[in-house]
Design a protein around this motif. Structure first.
Motif, PDB file in Angstrom:
ATOM      1  N   PHE A   1       0.829  -1.202   0.000  1.00 46.83           N
ATOM      2  CA  PHE A   1       0.000   0.000   0.000  1.00 46.83           C
ATOM      3  C   PHE A   1       0.865   1.254   0.000  1.00 46.83           C
ATOM      4  CE2 PHE A   1      -3.125  -3.020   1.720  1.00 46.83           C
ATOM      5  CZ  PHE A   1      -4.168  -2.767   0.842  1.00 46.83           C
ATOM      6  N   ALA A   2       2.105   1.115   0.440  1.00 49.09           N
ATOM      7  CA  ALA A   2       3.017   2.256   0.432  1.00 49.09           C
ATOM      8  C   ALA A   2       3.319   2.706  -0.986  1.00 49.09           C
ATOM      9  CB  ALA A   2       4.304   1.904   1.155  1.00 49.09           C
ATOM     10  N   ILE A   3       3.348   1.768  -1.933  1.00 51.45           N
ATOM     11  CA  ILE A   3       3.603   2.125  -3.336  1.00 51.45           C
ATOM     12  C   ILE A   3       2.492   3.019  -3.860  1.00 51.45           C
ATOM     13  CG2 ILE A   3       3.812   1.204  -5.671  1.00 51.45           C
ATOM     14  CD1 ILE A   3       5.132  -1.265  -4.434  1.00 51.45           C
ATOM     15  N   VAL A   4       1.255   2.698  -3.511  1.00 54.18           N
ATOM     16  CA  VAL A   4       0.115   3.527  -3.925  1.00 54.18           C
ATOM     17  C   VAL A   4       0.241   4.917  -3.308  1.00 54.18           C
ATOM     18  CG1 VAL A   4      -2.400   3.752  -3.843  1.00 54.18           C
ATOM     19  CG2 VAL A   4      -1.362   1.516  -4.216  1.00 54.18           C
ATOM     20  N   GLY A   5       0.666   4.981  -2.075  1.00 59.96           N
ATOM     21  CA  GLY A   5       0.881   6.268  -1.420  1.00 59.96           C
ATOM     22  C   GLY A   5       1.971   7.078  -2.095  1.00 59.96           C
ATOM     23  N   TYR A   6       3.063   6.422  -2.500  1.00 65.89           N
ATOM     24  CA  TYR A   6       4.143   7.112  -3.201  1.00 65.89           C
ATOM     25  C   TYR A   6       3.672   7.638  -4.550  1.00 65.89           C
ATOM     26  CZ  TYR A   6       7.394   5.141   0.208  1.00 65.89           C
ATOM     27  OH  TYR A   6       8.043   4.800   1.360  1.00 65.89           O
ATOM     28  N   VAL A   7       2.909   6.829  -5.272  1.00 61.79           N
ATOM     29  CA  VAL A   7       2.399   7.262  -6.575  1.00 61.79           C
ATOM     30  C   VAL A   7       1.478   8.467  -6.400  1.00 61.79           C
ATOM     31  CG1 VAL A   7       0.914   6.599  -8.508  1.00 61.79           C
ATOM     32  CG2 VAL A   7       2.660   5.024  -7.697  1.00 61.79           C
ATOM     33  N   ASN A   8       0.593   8.402  -5.427  1.00 57.25           N
ATOM     34  CA  ASN A   8      -0.308   9.534  -5.166  1.00 57.25           C
ATOM     35  C   ASN A   8       0.465  10.781  -4.767  1.00 57.25           C
ATOM     36  OD1 ASN A   8      -2.675   8.203  -5.818  1.00 57.25           O
ATOM     37  ND2 ASN A   8      -3.004   7.483  -3.722  1.00 57.25           N
ATOM     38  N   THR A   9       1.505  10.618  -3.983  1.00 55.96           N
ATOM     39  CA  THR A   9       2.329  11.759  -3.570  1.00 55.96           C
ATOM     40  C   THR A   9       3.050  12.369  -4.765  1.00 55.96           C
ATOM     41  OG1 THR A   9       2.630  10.778  -1.384  1.00 55.96           O
ATOM     42  CG2 THR A   9       4.183  12.499  -2.042  1.00 55.96           C
ATOM     43  N   LEU A  10       3.597  11.525  -5.636  1.00 56.40           N
ATOM     44  CA  LEU A  10       4.278  12.043  -6.829  1.00 56.40           C
ATOM     45  C   LEU A  10       3.315  12.782  -7.749  1.00 56.40           C
ATOM     46  CD1 LEU A  10       6.682   9.094  -7.691  1.00 56.40           C
ATOM     47  CD2 LEU A  10       7.284  11.342  -6.782  1.00 56.40           C
ATOM     48  N   ILE A  11       2.119  12.253  -7.915  1.00 58.88           N
ATOM     49  CA  ILE A  11       1.110  12.924  -8.747  1.00 58.88           C
ATOM     50  C   ILE A  11       0.743  14.271  -8.127  1.00 58.88           C
ATOM     51  CG2 ILE A  11      -1.273  12.790  -9.592  1.00 58.88           C
ATOM     52  CD1 ILE A  11       0.520  10.896 -11.095  1.00 58.88           C
ATOM     53  N   GLU A  12       0.610  14.307  -6.815  1.00 56.42           N
ATOM     54  CA  GLU A  12       0.259  15.556  -6.135  1.00 56.42           C
ATOM     55  C   GLU A  12       1.379  16.590  -6.256  1.00 56.42           C
ATOM     56  OE1 GLU A  12      -1.184  16.963  -1.713  1.00 56.42           O
ATOM     57  OE2 GLU A  12      -1.454  14.882  -2.320  1.00 56.42           O
ATOM     58  N   ILE A  13       2.623  16.165  -6.117  1.00 54.67           N
ATOM     59  CA  ILE A  13       3.760  17.077  -6.271  1.00 54.67           C
ATOM     60  C   ILE A  13       3.807  17.639  -7.684  1.00 54.67           C
ATOM     61  CG2 ILE A  13       6.284  17.175  -6.368  1.00 54.67           C
ATOM     62  CD1 ILE A  13       6.290  15.209  -3.984  1.00 54.67           C
ATOM     63  N   TYR A  14       3.598  16.779  -8.686  1.00 50.43           N
ATOM     64  CA  TYR A  14       3.623  17.243 -10.072  1.00 50.43           C
ATOM     65  C   TYR A  14       2.451  18.184 -10.350  1.00 50.43           C
ATOM     66  CZ  TYR A  14       4.848  17.182 -14.984  1.00 50.43           C
ATOM     67  OH  TYR A  14       5.248  17.553 -16.238  1.00 50.43           O
ATOM     68  N   THR A  15       1.317  17.940  -9.712  1.00 47.51           N
ATOM     69  CA  THR A  15       0.175  18.846  -9.846  1.00 47.51           C
ATOM     70  C   THR A  15       0.531  20.234  -9.330  1.00 47.51           C
ATOM     71  OG1 THR A  15      -1.394  17.024  -9.640  1.00 47.51           O
ATOM     72  CG2 THR A  15      -2.224  19.228  -9.160  1.00 47.51           C
ATOM     73  N   TYR A  16       1.165  20.291  -8.173  1.00 47.12           N
ATOM     74  CA  TYR A  16       1.571  21.587  -7.619  1.00 47.12           C
ATOM     75  C   TYR A  16       2.629  22.261  -8.492  1.00 47.12           C
ATOM     76  CZ  TYR A  16      -1.032  20.497  -3.381  1.00 47.12           C
ATOM     77  OH  TYR A  16      -2.015  20.199  -2.489  1.00 47.12           O
ATOM     78  N   MET A  17       3.506  21.466  -9.086  1.00 48.20           N
ATOM     79  CA  MET A  17       4.506  22.035  -9.990  1.00 48.20           C
ATOM     80  C   MET A  17       3.839  22.647 -11.218  1.00 48.20           C
ATOM     81  SD  MET A  17       7.476  19.116  -9.704  1.00 48.20           S
ATOM     82  CE  MET A  17       8.140  19.504 -11.288  1.00 48.20           C
ATOM     83  N   LEU A  18       2.833  21.972 -11.764  1.00 47.71           N
ATOM     84  CA  LEU A  18       2.110  22.516 -12.909  1.00 47.71           C
ATOM     85  C   LEU A  18       1.389  23.811 -12.553  1.00 47.71           C
ATOM     86  CD1 LEU A  18       0.577  19.286 -14.469  1.00 47.71           C
ATOM     87  CD2 LEU A  18       2.284  20.773 -15.516  1.00 47.71           C
ATOM     88  N   ILE A  19       0.762  23.830 -11.400  1.00 57.16           N
ATOM     89  CA  ILE A  19       0.063  25.051 -10.959  1.00 57.16           C
ATOM     90  C   ILE A  19       1.051  26.189 -10.778  1.00 57.16           C
ATOM     91  CG2 ILE A  19      -1.239  26.070  -9.045  1.00 57.16           C
ATOM     92  CD1 ILE A  19      -2.608  23.294  -8.755  1.00 57.16           C
ATOM     93  N   ALA A  20       2.195  25.918 -10.173  1.00 55.44           N
ATOM     94  CA  ALA A  20       3.213  26.954  -9.985  1.00 55.44           C
ATOM     95  C   ALA A  20       3.735  27.455 -11.327  1.00 55.44           C
ATOM     96  CB  ALA A  20       4.360  26.409  -9.131  1.00 55.44           C
ATOM     97  N   TYR A  21       3.922  26.554 -12.279  1.00 56.51           N
ATOM     98  CA  TYR A  21       4.409  26.943 -13.601  1.00 56.51           C
ATOM     99  C   TYR A  21       3.391  27.830 -14.318  1.00 56.51           C
ATOM    100  CZ  TYR A  21       6.288  26.601 -18.305  1.00 56.51           C
ATOM    101  OH  TYR A  21       6.782  26.898 -19.547  1.00 56.51           O
ATOM    102  N   VAL A  22       2.120  27.492 -14.202  1.00 56.80           N
ATOM    103  CA  VAL A  22       1.087  28.317 -14.832  1.00 56.80           C
ATOM    104  C   VAL A  22       1.025  29.693 -14.171  1.00 56.80           C
ATOM    105  CG1 VAL A  22      -1.415  28.526 -15.168  1.00 56.80           C
ATOM    106  CG2 VAL A  22      -0.265  26.366 -15.644  1.00 56.80           C
ATOM    107  N   LEU A  23       1.127  29.734 -12.858  1.00 55.53           N
ATOM    108  CA  LEU A  23       1.113  31.029 -12.169  1.00 55.53           C
ATOM    109  C   LEU A  23       2.342  31.866 -12.530  1.00 55.53           C
ATOM    110  CD1 LEU A  23      -0.236  30.017  -8.649  1.00 55.53           C
ATOM    111  CD2 LEU A  23      -1.459  31.162 -10.502  1.00 55.53           C
ATOM    112  N   LEU A  24       3.491  31.223 -12.699  1.00 53.55           N
ATOM    113  CA  LEU A  24       4.697  31.949 -13.097  1.00 53.55           C
ATOM    114  C   LEU A  24       4.583  32.498 -14.513  1.00 53.55           C
ATOM    115  CD1 LEU A  24       7.655  29.835 -11.674  1.00 53.55           C
ATOM    116  CD2 LEU A  24       6.931  32.101 -10.965  1.00 53.55           C
ATOM    117  N   SER A  25       3.778  31.859 -15.341  1.00 53.04           N
ATOM    118  CA  SER A  25       3.639  32.340 -16.714  1.00 53.04           C
ATOM    119  C   SER A  25       2.919  33.679 -16.777  1.00 53.04           C
ATOM    120  CB  SER A  25       2.897  31.308 -17.566  1.00 53.04           C
ATOM    121  OG  SER A  25       1.541  31.252 -17.216  1.00 53.04           O
ATOM    122  N   TRP A  26       2.218  34.052 -15.727  1.00 52.55           N
ATOM    123  CA  TRP A  26       1.564  35.350 -15.696  1.00 52.55           C
ATOM    124  C   TRP A  26       2.555  36.479 -15.439  1.00 52.55           C
ATOM    125  CZ3 TRP A  26      -3.108  33.948 -12.068  1.00 52.55           C
ATOM    126  CH2 TRP A  26      -3.957  33.092 -12.756  1.00 52.55           C
TER     127      TRP A  26
END
Length: 89
Positions: free
Chosen positions: A2-27
């Motif tokens: 179950f830890a693998i599922v947690g790691y995958v979810n954490t990586l997806i969440e980190i990448y989501t925040y990176m995308l949001i930060a990148y979009v905000l920086l584009s302004w």
């Protein structure tokens, strides 16, 4: 296992925040040329370019491809978690 599922979810969440930060920086034009802006560009632009090929900007100005990319990332993350949980049980 179950830890693998947690790691995958954490990586997806980190990448989501990176995308949001990148979009905000584009302004802010000067922020996109900063060190963090360049790193985020190298990490996020290949993923976003997939969606920009198929989704044109609305009225030539408003780019909705990051929104579609975030939704797709969520679906893929949930799909990977579901497949992993299926094989665990």
């Amino acid at each position: 296992m179950f830890a693998i599922v947690g790691y995958v979810n954490t990586l997806i969440e980190i990448y989501t925040y990176m995308l949001i930060a990148y979009v905000l920086l584009s302004w802010l034009p000067s922020a996109k040329e900063s060190f963090i802006g360049e790193i985020l560009g190298k990490l996020c632009e290949p993923y976003l370019s997939i969606f920009r090929r198929f989704i044109p900007p609305i009225a030539g100005v408003i780019d909705i491809s990051p929104i579609v990319a975030l939704i797709a990332l969520r679906f893929v993350g949930q799909g990977i978690a579901a497949v992993l949980l299926f094989f665990i049980k």
